[in-house]
Design a protein around this motif. Structure first.
Motif, PDB file in Angstrom:
ATOM      1  N   PRO A   1       0.838  -1.240   0.117  1.00  0.00           N
ATOM      2  CA  PRO A   1       0.101  -0.037   0.088  1.00  0.00           C
ATOM      3  C   PRO A   1       1.018   1.347  -0.063  1.00  0.00           C
ATOM      4  CG  PRO A   1      -0.320  -1.097   2.124  1.00  0.00           C
ATOM      5  CD  PRO A   1       0.533  -1.975   1.166  1.00  0.00           C
ATOM      6  N   ALA A   2       1.985   1.221   0.527  1.00  0.00           N
ATOM      7  CA  ALA A   2       2.817   2.290   0.638  1.00  0.00           C
ATOM      8  C   ALA A   2       3.396   2.739  -1.026  1.00  0.00           C
ATOM      9  CB  ALA A   2       4.011   2.355   1.424  1.00  0.00           C
ATOM     10  N   LEU A   3       3.654   1.621  -1.616  1.00  0.00           N
ATOM     11  CA  LEU A   3       4.127   1.722  -3.062  1.00  0.00           C
ATOM     12  C   LEU A   3       2.918   2.285  -3.812  1.00  0.00           C
ATOM     13  CD1 LEU A   3       6.377  -1.486  -3.367  1.00  0.00           C
ATOM     14  CD2 LEU A   3       7.079   0.782  -3.368  1.00  0.00           C
ATOM     15  N   PHE A   4       2.079   1.875  -3.651  1.00  0.00           N
ATOM     16  CA  PHE A   4       0.674   2.319  -4.082  1.00  0.00           C
ATOM     17  C   PHE A   4       0.440   3.863  -3.806  1.00  0.00           C
ATOM     18  CE2 PHE A   4      -3.912   3.224  -4.057  1.00  0.00           C
ATOM     19  CZ  PHE A   4      -4.374   3.416  -5.395  1.00  0.00           C
ATOM     20  N   LEU A   5       0.474   4.277  -2.856  1.00  0.00           N
ATOM     21  CA  LEU A   5       0.289   5.388  -2.340  1.00  0.00           C
ATOM     22  C   LEU A   5       1.541   6.405  -2.952  1.00  0.00           C
ATOM     23  CD1 LEU A   5      -1.319   7.550  -0.659  1.00  0.00           C
ATOM     24  CD2 LEU A   5      -0.421   6.884   1.396  1.00  0.00           C
ATOM     25  N   LEU A   6       2.632   6.035  -2.854  1.00  0.00           N
ATOM     26  CA  LEU A   6       3.671   6.718  -3.483  1.00  0.00           C
ATOM     27  C   LEU A   6       3.466   6.855  -5.167  1.00  0.00           C
ATOM     28  CD1 LEU A   6       6.624   8.121  -3.549  1.00  0.00           C
ATOM     29  CD2 LEU A   6       7.573   5.850  -3.422  1.00  0.00           C
ATOM     30  N   GLY A   7       2.975   5.836  -5.503  1.00  0.00           N
ATOM     31  CA  GLY A   7       2.933   6.047  -7.258  1.00  0.00           C
ATOM     32  C   GLY A   7       1.573   6.959  -7.572  1.00  0.00           C
ATOM     33  N   VAL A   8       0.791   7.097  -6.602  1.00  0.00           N
ATOM     34  CA  VAL A   8      -0.420   7.960  -6.847  1.00  0.00           C
ATOM     35  C   VAL A   8       0.124   9.423  -6.424  1.00  0.00           C
ATOM     36  CG1 VAL A   8      -2.460   8.675  -5.946  1.00  0.00           C
ATOM     37  CG2 VAL A   8      -2.142   6.144  -6.537  1.00  0.00           C
ATOM     38  N   THR A   9       0.962   9.505  -5.428  1.00  0.00           N
ATOM     39  CA  THR A   9       1.480  10.729  -4.888  1.00  0.00           C
ATOM     40  C   THR A   9       2.443  11.442  -6.119  1.00  0.00           C
ATOM     41  OG1 THR A   9       1.542  10.051  -2.725  1.00  0.00           O
ATOM     42  CG2 THR A   9       2.975  11.956  -3.462  1.00  0.00           C
ATOM     43  N   LEU A  10       3.141  10.839  -6.920  1.00  0.00           N
ATOM     44  CA  LEU A  10       3.833  11.061  -8.027  1.00  0.00           C
ATOM     45  C   LEU A  10       3.163  11.514  -9.146  1.00  0.00           C
ATOM     46  CD1 LEU A  10       6.870   8.436  -7.545  1.00  0.00           C
ATOM     47  CD2 LEU A  10       7.002  11.203  -6.920  1.00  0.00           C
ATOM     48  N   VAL A  11       1.945  10.843  -9.391  1.00  0.00           N
ATOM     49  CA  VAL A  11       0.947  11.314 -10.490  1.00  0.00           C
ATOM     50  C   VAL A  11       0.527  12.609 -10.057  1.00  0.00           C
ATOM     51  CG1 VAL A  11      -0.951  10.749 -11.675  1.00  0.00           C
ATOM     52  CG2 VAL A  11       0.520   9.130 -11.101  1.00  0.00           C
ATOM     53  N   TRP A  12      -0.119  12.832  -9.048  1.00  0.00           N
ATOM     54  CA  TRP A  12      -0.534  14.215  -8.359  1.00  0.00           C
ATOM     55  C   TRP A  12       0.431  15.125  -8.335  1.00  0.00           C
ATOM     56  CZ3 TRP A  12      -3.399  11.520  -3.904  1.00  0.00           C
ATOM     57  CH2 TRP A  12      -4.758  11.052  -4.312  1.00  0.00           C
ATOM     58  N   ALA A  13       1.840  14.714  -8.265  1.00  0.00           N
ATOM     59  CA  ALA A  13       2.721  15.921  -8.146  1.00  0.00           C
ATOM     60  C   ALA A  13       3.088  16.384  -9.607  1.00  0.00           C
ATOM     61  CB  ALA A  13       4.074  15.309  -7.687  1.00  0.00           C
ATOM     62  N   LYS A  14       3.021  15.463 -10.582  1.00  0.00           N
ATOM     63  CA  LYS A  14       3.179  15.737 -11.976  1.00  0.00           C
ATOM     64  C   LYS A  14       2.052  16.747 -12.273  1.00  0.00           C
ATOM     65  CE  LYS A  14       4.133  14.103 -16.530  1.00  0.00           C
ATOM     66  NZ  LYS A  14       4.013  13.006 -17.406  1.00  0.00           N
ATOM     67  N   MET A  15       0.672  16.327 -12.123  1.00  0.00           N
ATOM     68  CA  MET A  15      -0.324  17.012 -12.462  1.00  0.00           C
ATOM     69  C   MET A  15      -0.390  18.352 -11.894  1.00  0.00           C
ATOM     70  SD  MET A  15      -3.045  13.807 -12.316  1.00  0.00           S
ATOM     71  CE  MET A  15      -4.655  14.680 -12.423  1.00  0.00           C
ATOM     72  N   GLY A  16      -0.031  18.434 -10.640  1.00  0.00           N
ATOM     73  CA  GLY A  16      -0.151  19.824  -9.979  1.00  0.00           C
ATOM     74  C   GLY A  16       1.105  20.513 -10.454  1.00  0.00           C
ATOM     75  N   HIS A  17       1.931  20.331 -11.178  1.00  0.00           N
ATOM     76  CA  HIS A  17       2.848  21.144 -11.728  1.00  0.00           C
ATOM     77  C   HIS A  17       3.186  21.130 -13.389  1.00  0.00           C
ATOM     78  CE1 HIS A  17       4.457  20.318  -7.734  1.00  0.00           C
ATOM     79  NE2 HIS A  17       4.782  21.352  -7.635  1.00  0.00           N
ATOM     80  N   SER A  18       1.789  21.309 -13.916  1.00  0.00           N
ATOM     81  CA  SER A  18       1.741  21.607 -15.263  1.00  0.00           C
ATOM     82  C   SER A  18       2.321  20.385 -16.066  1.00  0.00           C
ATOM     83  CB  SER A  18       2.318  23.087 -15.711  1.00  0.00           C
ATOM     84  OG  SER A  18       1.577  23.922 -15.041  1.00  0.00           O
ATOM     85  N   ASN A  19       2.308  19.214 -15.684  1.00  0.00           N
ATOM     86  CA  ASN A  19       2.579  17.877 -16.335  1.00  0.00           C
ATOM     87  C   ASN A  19       4.311  17.885 -16.575  1.00  0.00           C
ATOM     88  OD1 ASN A  19       1.527  15.373 -17.373  1.00  0.00           O
ATOM     89  ND2 ASN A  19       2.331  16.157 -19.332  1.00  0.00           N
ATOM     90  N   ARG A  20       4.980  18.895 -15.786  1.00  0.00           N
ATOM     91  CA  ARG A  20       6.539  18.572 -15.866  1.00  0.00           C
ATOM     92  C   ARG A  20       6.866  17.661 -14.832  1.00  0.00           C
ATOM     93  NH1 ARG A  20       5.349  24.102 -15.784  1.00  0.00           N
ATOM     94  NH2 ARG A  20       5.459  23.953 -13.428  1.00  0.00           N
ATOM     95  N   LEU A  21       7.986  16.874 -15.318  1.00  0.00           N
ATOM     96  CA  LEU A  21       8.334  15.786 -14.665  1.00  0.00           C
ATOM     97  C   LEU A  21       9.431  15.974 -13.562  1.00  0.00           C
ATOM     98  CD1 LEU A  21       7.590  12.748 -14.879  1.00  0.00           C
ATOM     99  CD2 LEU A  21       9.900  12.487 -16.806  1.00  0.00           C
ATOM    100  N   GLY A  22      10.085  17.117 -13.556  1.00  0.00           N
ATOM    101  CA  GLY A  22      11.244  17.573 -12.833  1.00  0.00           C
ATOM    102  C   GLY A  22      10.652  17.304 -11.057  1.00  0.00           C
ATOM    103  N   ILE A  23       9.643  17.830 -10.638  1.00  0.00           N
ATOM    104  CA  ILE A  23       9.091  17.492  -9.179  1.00  0.00           C
ATOM    105  C   ILE A  23       9.059  15.860  -9.028  1.00  0.00           C
ATOM    106  CG2 ILE A  23       6.794  17.484 -10.279  1.00  0.00           C
ATOM    107  CD1 ILE A  23       8.123  18.854  -6.820  1.00  0.00           C
ATOM    108  N   CYS A  24       8.810  14.945 -10.142  1.00  0.00           N
ATOM    109  CA  CYS A  24       8.538  13.786  -9.588  1.00  0.00           C
ATOM    110  C   CYS A  24       9.937  13.095  -9.345  1.00  0.00           C
ATOM    111  CB  CYS A  24       7.803  13.034 -10.871  1.00  0.00           C
ATOM    112  SG  CYS A  24       6.332  13.612 -11.048  1.00  0.00           S
ATOM    113  N   ILE A  25      10.723  13.411 -10.354  1.00  0.00           N
ATOM    114  CA  ILE A  25      12.294  12.829 -10.341  1.00  0.00           C
ATOM    115  C   ILE A  25      12.710  13.495  -9.245  1.00  0.00           C
ATOM    116  CG2 ILE A  25      14.515  13.186 -11.513  1.00  0.00           C
ATOM    117  CD1 ILE A  25      13.137  13.626 -14.064  1.00  0.00           C
ATOM    118  N   GLY A  26      12.617  14.756  -8.828  1.00  0.00           N
ATOM    119  CA  GLY A  26      13.245  15.158  -7.459  1.00  0.00           C
ATOM    120  C   GLY A  26      12.749  14.190  -6.286  1.00  0.00           C
ATOM    121  N   LEU A  27      11.372  14.459  -6.192  1.00  0.00           N
ATOM    122  CA  LEU A  27      10.893  13.476  -4.947  1.00  0.00           C
ATOM    123  C   LEU A  27      11.007  12.427  -5.005  1.00  0.00           C
ATOM    124  CD1 LEU A  27       8.728  14.136  -2.480  1.00  0.00           C
ATOM    125  CD2 LEU A  27       7.036  13.589  -4.177  1.00  0.00           C
TER     126      LEU A  27
END
Length: 276
Positions: free
Chosen positions: A191-217
């Motif tokens: 469940p932690a891995l699932f939640l992390l995956g969802v979190t990273l999708v939200w991170a990308k969506m919340g930053h105008s579809n840029r991938l930098g925030i996901c790579i960094g986080l």
């Protein structure tokens, strides 16, 4: 591959994903199988070499796939891998957030007396820089795959809620491929891995579809764990169950990790809610 591959763009998502993976395996297996045989005396080297080749072929296939199937030339822009100052700043912000998140979990646990920080050895500085390089490599590789190619493929066939959940599930499942006994023993990590995956999708969506925030986080989380685990700067006191602090000393495989990830998920989801 012929130009009539554009028909694949109209196929259902599972079929499109399957075709891509088959193409990738066709490219990889003829190289990987001989290498596994030649390097069988050194399993670590075998894994490093074959996985590096697999990823290079994945990148190469992306050029062919996007040009032939979608008629897209600069596919990395669609995936959010844009080389701009803003994306770079978001990468650094994510890296910092992921690092502080990991250390924050252990600091809280230390306050409760569940862990104890110890003096690092003389190699600690080297470990920090090694961890940073490893974390950035893992962050870039995995995010380009999961929140780059996979997410954009899912978006082409599913609604928002479905592609967010599906991306998180696939991320968790592919990180959970292990013997059934280990799957059962370490299941709290799923469940932690699932939640992390969802979190990273939200991170990308919340930053105008840029991938930098996901790579960094993603990289920051890996970096923090690398420093603590390889640097051996934390001892567990055994006052609470590993279900709380994390099975196999993995902070994401315990109740504390789930609570922390839930808060992180909410933080990443706020910009998406504001956009509605």
């Amino acid at each position: 591959m012929k130009n009539n591959l554009t028909i694949i763009a109209n196929y259902p998502v599972p079929l499109r994903l399957g075709i891509f993976i088959i193409f990738l395996l066709i490219l990889w297996l003829p190289v990987a199988i001989p290498l596994y045989w030649l390097l069988q005396d050194d399993p670590n080297l075998t894994t490093i070499v074959t996985m590096a080749i697999l990823y290079l072929e994945f990148i190469g296939l992306l050029f062919i796939w996007n040009r032939k199937v979608y008629k897209i030339k600069f596919w990395w822009r669609d995936y959010g891998l844009v080389f701009t100052r803003k994306n770079g700043i978001e990468l650094l912000n994510g890296l910092t957030l992921g690092l502080f998140f990991t250390f924050g979990l252990f600091i809280i646990e230390a306050i409760f007396g569940w862990v104890k920080f110890v003096q690092p050895d003389d190699n600690f500085t080297r470990i920090i820089f090694e961890g940073l390089l490893s974390a950035l490599g893992i962050g870039l590789a995995e995010e380009l795959f999961f929140r780059g190619w996979l997410l954009e493929e899912l978006k082409k066939g599913y609604s928002r809620n479905i592609f967010v959940v599906t991306n998180g599930l696939i991320f968790a499942i592919l990180h959970f491929i292990k013997p059934i006994g280990e799957v059962i023993r370490t299941f709290p990590q799923f469940p932690a891995l699932f939640l992390l995956g969802v979190t990273l999708v939200w991170a990308k969506m919340g930053h105008s579809n840029r991938l930098g925030i996901c790579i960094g986080l993603h990289g920051g989380l890996v970096w923090g764990y690398y420093i603590i685990n390889v640097g051996q700067i934390v001892n567990y006191t055994g006052q609470v169950s590993t279900l709380v602090t994390g099975i196999d000393n993995n902070p994401l495989a315990g109740i504390m990790g789930l609570i922390g990830l839930s808060l992180l998920s909410l933080l990443m989801r706020i910009p998406n809610n504001l956009r509605k």
